[in-house]
Design a protein around this motif. Structure first.
Motif, PDB file in Angstrom:
ATOM      1  N   GLY A  32       0.816  -1.211   0.000  1.00 43.38           N
ATOM      2  CA  GLY A  32       0.000   0.000   0.000  1.00 43.38           C
ATOM      3  C   GLY A  32       0.847   1.256   0.000  1.00 43.38           C
ATOM      4  O   GLY A  32       0.592   2.203  -0.752  1.00 43.38           O
ATOM      5  N   LEU A  33       1.882   1.274   0.841  1.00 40.35           N
ATOM      6  CA  LEU A  33       2.782   2.425   0.883  1.00 40.35           C
ATOM      7  C   LEU A  33       3.548   2.551  -0.429  1.00 40.35           C
ATOM      8  O   LEU A  33       3.764   3.664  -0.932  1.00 40.35           O
ATOM      9  CB  LEU A  33       3.758   2.277   2.056  1.00 40.35           C
ATOM     10  N   ALA A  34       3.947   1.407  -0.998  1.00 42.04           N
ATOM     11  CA  ALA A  34       4.674   1.434  -2.273  1.00 42.04           C
ATOM     12  C   ALA A  34       3.844   2.122  -3.354  1.00 42.04           C
ATOM     13  O   ALA A  34       4.363   2.920  -4.153  1.00 42.04           O
ATOM     14  CB  ALA A  34       5.036   0.017  -2.701  1.00 42.04           C
ATOM     15  N   ASP A  35       2.548   1.830  -3.382  1.00 44.54           N
ATOM     16  CA  ASP A  35       1.681   2.470  -4.376  1.00 44.54           C
ATOM     17  C   ASP A  35       1.619   3.982  -4.147  1.00 44.54           C
ATOM     18  O   ASP A  35       1.640   4.763  -5.106  1.00 44.54           O
ATOM     19  CB  ASP A  35       0.276   1.875  -4.297  1.00 44.54           C
ATOM     20  N   ARG A  36       1.563   4.389  -2.900  1.00 44.15           N
ATOM     21  CA  ARG A  36       1.447   5.823  -2.593  1.00 44.15           C
ATOM     22  C   ARG A  36       2.709   6.590  -2.979  1.00 44.15           C
ATOM     23  O   ARG A  36       2.629   7.677  -3.568  1.00 44.15           O
ATOM     24  CB  ARG A  36       1.150   6.018  -1.107  1.00 44.15           C
ATOM     25  N   VAL A  37       3.875   6.053  -2.664  1.00 44.63           N
ATOM     26  CA  VAL A  37       5.114   6.786  -2.988  1.00 44.63           C
ATOM     27  C   VAL A  37       5.435   6.684  -4.478  1.00 44.63           C
ATOM     28  O   VAL A  37       6.048   7.600  -5.044  1.00 44.63           O
ATOM     29  CB  VAL A  37       6.302   6.305  -2.123  1.00 44.63           C
ATOM     30  N   SER A  38       5.020   5.589  -5.120  1.00 45.15           N
ATOM     31  CA  SER A  38       5.189   5.507  -6.576  1.00 45.15           C
ATOM     32  C   SER A  38       4.392   6.601  -7.258  1.00 45.15           C
ATOM     33  O   SER A  38       4.857   7.247  -8.207  1.00 45.15           O
ATOM     34  CB  SER A  38       4.753   4.135  -7.088  1.00 45.15           C
ATOM     35  N   ALA A  39       3.168   6.834  -6.756  1.00 47.60           N
ATOM     36  CA  ALA A  39       2.327   7.893  -7.318  1.00 47.60           C
ATOM     37  C   ALA A  39       2.941   9.266  -7.102  1.00 47.60           C
ATOM     38  O   ALA A  39       2.705  10.202  -7.877  1.00 47.60           O
ATOM     39  CB  ALA A  39       0.931   7.835  -6.688  1.00 47.60           C
ATOM     40  N   ALA A  40       3.790   9.380  -6.071  1.00 43.50           N
ATOM     41  CA  ALA A  40       4.459  10.656  -5.785  1.00 43.50           C
ATOM     42  C   ALA A  40       5.716  10.846  -6.625  1.00 43.50           C
ATOM     43  O   ALA A  40       6.350  11.902  -6.564  1.00 43.50           O
ATOM     44  CB  ALA A  40       4.811  10.735  -4.298  1.00 43.50           C
ATOM     45  N   GLY A  41       6.098   9.816  -7.392  1.00 39.03           N
ATOM     46  CA  GLY A  41       7.247   9.948  -8.281  1.00 39.03           C
ATOM     47  C   GLY A  41       8.497   9.235  -7.837  1.00 39.03           C
ATOM     48  O   GLY A  41       9.576   9.447  -8.410  1.00 39.03           O
ATOM     49  N   ALA A  42       8.409   8.353  -6.833  1.00 38.69           N
ATOM     50  CA  ALA A  42       9.582   7.642  -6.332  1.00 38.69           C
ATOM     51  C   ALA A  42       9.700   6.258  -6.964  1.00 38.69           C
ATOM     52  O   ALA A  42       8.709   5.681  -7.424  1.00 38.69           O
ATOM     53  CB  ALA A  42       9.507   7.503  -4.816  1.00 38.69           C
ATOM     54  N   ARG A  43      10.905   5.729  -6.962  1.00 43.86           N
ATOM     55  CA  ARG A  43      11.134   4.317  -7.283  1.00 43.86           C
ATOM     56  C   ARG A  43      11.106   3.542  -5.979  1.00 43.86           C
ATOM     57  O   ARG A  43      11.608   4.022  -4.959  1.00 43.86           O
ATOM     58  CB  ARG A  43      12.494   4.134  -7.976  1.00 43.86           C
ATOM     59  N   VAL A  44      10.541   2.356  -5.986  1.00 41.93           N
ATOM     60  CA  VAL A  44      10.393   1.569  -4.765  1.00 41.93           C
ATOM     61  C   VAL A  44      11.242   0.312  -4.846  1.00 41.93           C
ATOM     62  O   VAL A  44      11.266  -0.376  -5.871  1.00 41.93           O
ATOM     63  CB  VAL A  44       8.921   1.185  -4.534  1.00 41.93           C
ATOM     64  N   VAL A  45      11.949   0.034  -3.753  1.00 46.82           N
ATOM     65  CA  VAL A  45      12.681  -1.223  -3.605  1.00 46.82           C
ATOM     66  C   VAL A  45      12.260  -1.836  -2.270  1.00 46.82           C
ATOM     67  O   VAL A  45      11.851  -1.135  -1.348  1.00 46.82           O
ATOM     68  CB  VAL A  45      14.206  -1.019  -3.633  1.00 46.82           C
ATOM     69  N   GLY A  46      12.351  -3.158  -2.184  1.00 47.25           N
ATOM     70  CA  GLY A  46      11.941  -3.834  -0.968  1.00 47.25           C
ATOM     71  C   GLY A  46      12.969  -3.755   0.135  1.00 47.25           C
ATOM     72  O   GLY A  46      14.126  -3.356  -0.078  1.00 47.25           O
ATOM     73  N   ALA A  47      12.554  -4.179   1.323  1.00 45.62           N
ATOM     74  CA  ALA A  47      13.470  -4.180   2.463  1.00 45.62           C
ATOM     75  C   ALA A  47      14.692  -5.051   2.183  1.00 45.62           C
ATOM     76  O   ALA A  47      15.799  -4.746   2.635  1.00 45.62           O
ATOM     77  CB  ALA A  47      12.734  -4.681   3.714  1.00 45.62           C
ATOM     78  N   GLY A  48      14.507  -6.123   1.420  1.00 42.57           N
ATOM     79  CA  GLY A  48      15.631  -6.997   1.093  1.00 42.57           C
ATOM     80  C   GLY A  48      16.733  -6.295   0.329  1.00 42.57           C
ATOM     81  O   GLY A  48      17.910  -6.642   0.454  1.00 42.57           O
ATOM     82  N   TRP A  49      16.360  -5.303  -0.483  1.00 37.48           N
ATOM     83  CA  TRP A  49      17.369  -4.524  -1.229  1.00 37.48           C
ATOM     84  C   TRP A  49      18.333  -3.865  -0.259  1.00 37.48           C
ATOM     85  O   TRP A  49      19.553  -3.925  -0.437  1.00 37.48           O
ATOM     86  CB  TRP A  49      16.662  -3.480  -2.086  1.00 37.48           C
ATOM     87  N   LEU A  50      17.775  -3.228   0.783  1.00 34.10           N
ATOM     88  CA  LEU A  50      18.643  -2.545   1.741  1.00 34.10           C
ATOM     89  C   LEU A  50      19.447  -3.548   2.553  1.00 34.10           C
ATOM     90  O   LEU A  50      20.635  -3.330   2.814  1.00 34.10           O
ATOM     91  CB  LEU A  50      17.816  -1.658   2.668  1.00 34.10           C
ATOM     92  N   LEU A  51      18.833  -4.660   2.941  1.00 33.07           N
ATOM     93  CA  LEU A  51      19.574  -5.666   3.700  1.00 33.07           C
ATOM     94  C   LEU A  51      20.730  -6.210   2.886  1.00 33.07           C
ATOM     95  O   LEU A  51      21.819  -6.449   3.419  1.00 33.07           O
ATOM     96  CB  LEU A  51      18.631  -6.791   4.128  1.00 33.07           C
ATOM     97  N   ASP A  52      20.525  -6.391   1.588  1.00 30.84           N
ATOM     98  CA  ASP A  52      21.622  -6.825   0.708  1.00 30.84           C
ATOM     99  C   ASP A  52      22.728  -5.765   0.689  1.00 30.84           C
ATOM    100  O   ASP A  52      23.924  -6.089   0.719  1.00 30.84           O
ATOM    101  CB  ASP A  52      21.120  -7.067  -0.701  1.00 30.84           C
ATOM    102  N   GLN A  53      22.333  -4.499   0.587  1.00 31.29           N
ATOM    103  CA  GLN A  53      23.303  -3.417   0.587  1.00 31.29           C
ATOM    104  C   GLN A  53      24.119  -3.386   1.877  1.00 31.29           C
ATOM    105  O   GLN A  53      25.316  -3.097   1.866  1.00 31.29           O
ATOM    106  CB  GLN A  53      22.591  -2.068   0.396  1.00 31.29           C
ATOM    107  N   LEU A  54      23.454  -3.702   2.972  1.00 31.07           N
ATOM    108  CA  LEU A  54      24.126  -3.684   4.272  1.00 31.07           C
ATOM    109  C   LEU A  54      24.897  -4.975   4.538  1.00 31.07           C
ATOM    110  O   LEU A  54      25.563  -5.089   5.565  1.00 31.07           O
ATOM    111  CB  LEU A  54      23.094  -3.468   5.389  1.00 31.07           C
ATOM    112  N   GLY A  55      24.793  -5.934   3.615  1.00 34.77           N
ATOM    113  CA  GLY A  55      25.492  -7.198   3.789  1.00 34.77           C
ATOM    114  C   GLY A  55      24.872  -8.071   4.851  1.00 34.77           C
ATOM    115  O   GLY A  55      25.573  -8.866   5.491  1.00 34.77           O
ATOM    116  N   GLU A  56      23.570  -7.978   5.024  1.00 33.47           N
ATOM    117  CA  GLU A  56      22.908  -8.700   6.109  1.00 33.47           C
ATOM    118  C   GLU A  56      22.003  -9.818   5.628  1.00 33.47           C
ATOM    119  O   GLU A  56      21.226 -10.359   6.403  1.00 33.47           O
ATOM    120  CB  GLU A  56      22.100  -7.707   6.964  1.00 33.47           C
ATOM    121  N   ARG A  57      22.123 -10.154   4.341  1.00 33.47           N
ATOM    122  CA  ARG A  57      21.364 -11.279   3.829  1.00 33.47           C
ATOM    123  C   ARG A  57      22.299 -12.172   3.041  1.00 33.47           C
ATOM    124  O   ARG A  57      23.144 -11.691   2.294  1.00 33.47           O
ATOM    125  CB  ARG A  57      20.228 -10.808   2.909  1.00 33.47           C
ATOM    126  N   ALA A  58      22.156 -13.456   3.225  1.00 33.56           N
ATOM    127  CA  ALA A  58      23.015 -14.394   2.495  1.00 33.56           C
ATOM    128  C   ALA A  58      22.607 -14.425   1.026  1.00 33.56           C
ATOM    129  O   ALA A  58      21.466 -14.199   0.686  1.00 33.56           O
ATOM    130  CB  ALA A  58      22.874 -15.782   3.105  1.00 33.56           C
TER     131      ALA A  58
END
Length: 317
Positions: free
Chosen positions: A291-317
């Motif tokens: 639901g939040l993803a739809d709202r911020v997409s409508a505002a002009g943002a690109r959306v990535v999931g929580a897993g994207w950030l965890l991968d960036q932080l090196g916290e997911r195998a």
């Protein structure tokens, strides 16, 4: 390739003991590149005055042209550290006057040059600090190409100039990211949020791979907003933060913005996204809430999931 130290009496800075990096790299085809471990330069952007350019002294490589303050990297020296060090040595750029925005890297295999693009956050007047400069000037962006530029910088400017308007930002739904890892966060929501803030600050200060942000260049240092709600807001208050205050990261000059939602966190994330999009930033929102993803997409943002950030932080195998 071969490594060739400066010739005796060659008028290259520093005049005292040289660093092992102060040497020429000679390509098999004869081209010479300064810096055994590569080189780096600072492209300082002042919103009012333009780009800081150095008029190179006649005896320097491509003397008489205009380019960026910069020079040879030391062994194992971070490119950002090298660019800022060289800018201090050549143009007396204050340590805390600029904030890194992104890096562009020319990698020739045998040698590389990293352009560190940085925004001026504390206005300063450059000063000739060594013998390599004839002049230092703030040059309006639209006039840079009119100067007789160093060939390497002239080539780089063709793609760097258009990127000066690109300002990425990442807005993080902290509750969603923290809640995606079953590590007992529910027992101490503020502590879990504080740990996320620390990890994100370290990630941002290292620089984010350009591909992860779907941007050109090598690394970016995006503005980051972390939105806290409910009990997690104590993490911001423990740092003495008010709503929208900035938490400094390391001496790269980067910082993260901790936003304490007065009500629903989703509403504050949408408001922060709208504010940043309206200011011309390219916004990535981190959330797995549809639901939040739809709202911020409508505002002009690109959306990535929580897993994207965890991968960036090196916290997911």
């Amino acid at each position: 390739m071969t490594i060739e130290p400066p010739a005796p009496g060659e008028p290259r800075r520093p005049m005292g003991p040289r660093d092992p990096g102060d040497a020429w790299v000679i390509a098999p085809t004869g081209e010479r590149y300064w810096g055994r471990f590569g080189a780096a330069g600072l492209l300082a952007v002042d919103a009012e005055r333009g780009i800081l350019l150095q008029h190179r002294v006649g005896w320097s490589h491509h003397g008489g042209t205009w380019a960026l303050p910069g020079g040879a990297r030391h062994e194992n020296e971070d490119a950002g550290v090298a660019a800022l060090r060289e800018a201090r040595e050549e143009a007396a750029v204050p340590r805390d006057a600029v904030r890194q925005r992104f890096w562009s890297v020319l990698d020739l295999g045998i040698w590389s040059y990293t352009t560190v693009i940085a925004d001026v956050i504390e206005p300063f007047d450059p000063q000739i600090a060594d013998a390599e400069s004839v002049a230092l000037e703030w040059v309006p962006v639209e006039e840079v190409a009119e100067r007789p530029l160093h060939p390497g910088f002239a080539s780089a400017w063709e793609h760097l100039g258009p990127l000066l308007s690109v300002r990425p930002a990442v807005v993080i739904d902290a509750a969603n990211v923290v809640g995606s890892v079953p590590d007992g966060w529910w027992r101490d929501r503020a502590g879990a949020a504080g740990r996320l803030i620390d990890r994100v600050g370290q990630w941002q200060a290292r620089g984010v791979d350009a591909d992860a942000l779907e941007l050109p260049g090598a690394h970016w240092f995006p503005d980051v907003s972390i939105v806290l709600e409910g009990q997690a807001k104590a993490a911001g208050l423990l740092e003495g933060q008010a709503k929208g205050a900035a938490l400094p990261a390391d001496d790269s000059g980067a910082g993260i913005r901790v936003v304490l939602a007065p009500g629903e966190g989703d509403d504050e994330i949408v408001a922060e996204t709208q504010r940043r999009v309206a200011s011309g930033e390219q916004v990535v929102v981190v959330t797995s809430d549809r639901g939040l993803a739809d709202r911020v997409s409508a505002a002009g943002a690109r959306v990535v999931g929580a897993g994207w950030l965890l991968d960036q932080l090196g916290e997911r195998a």
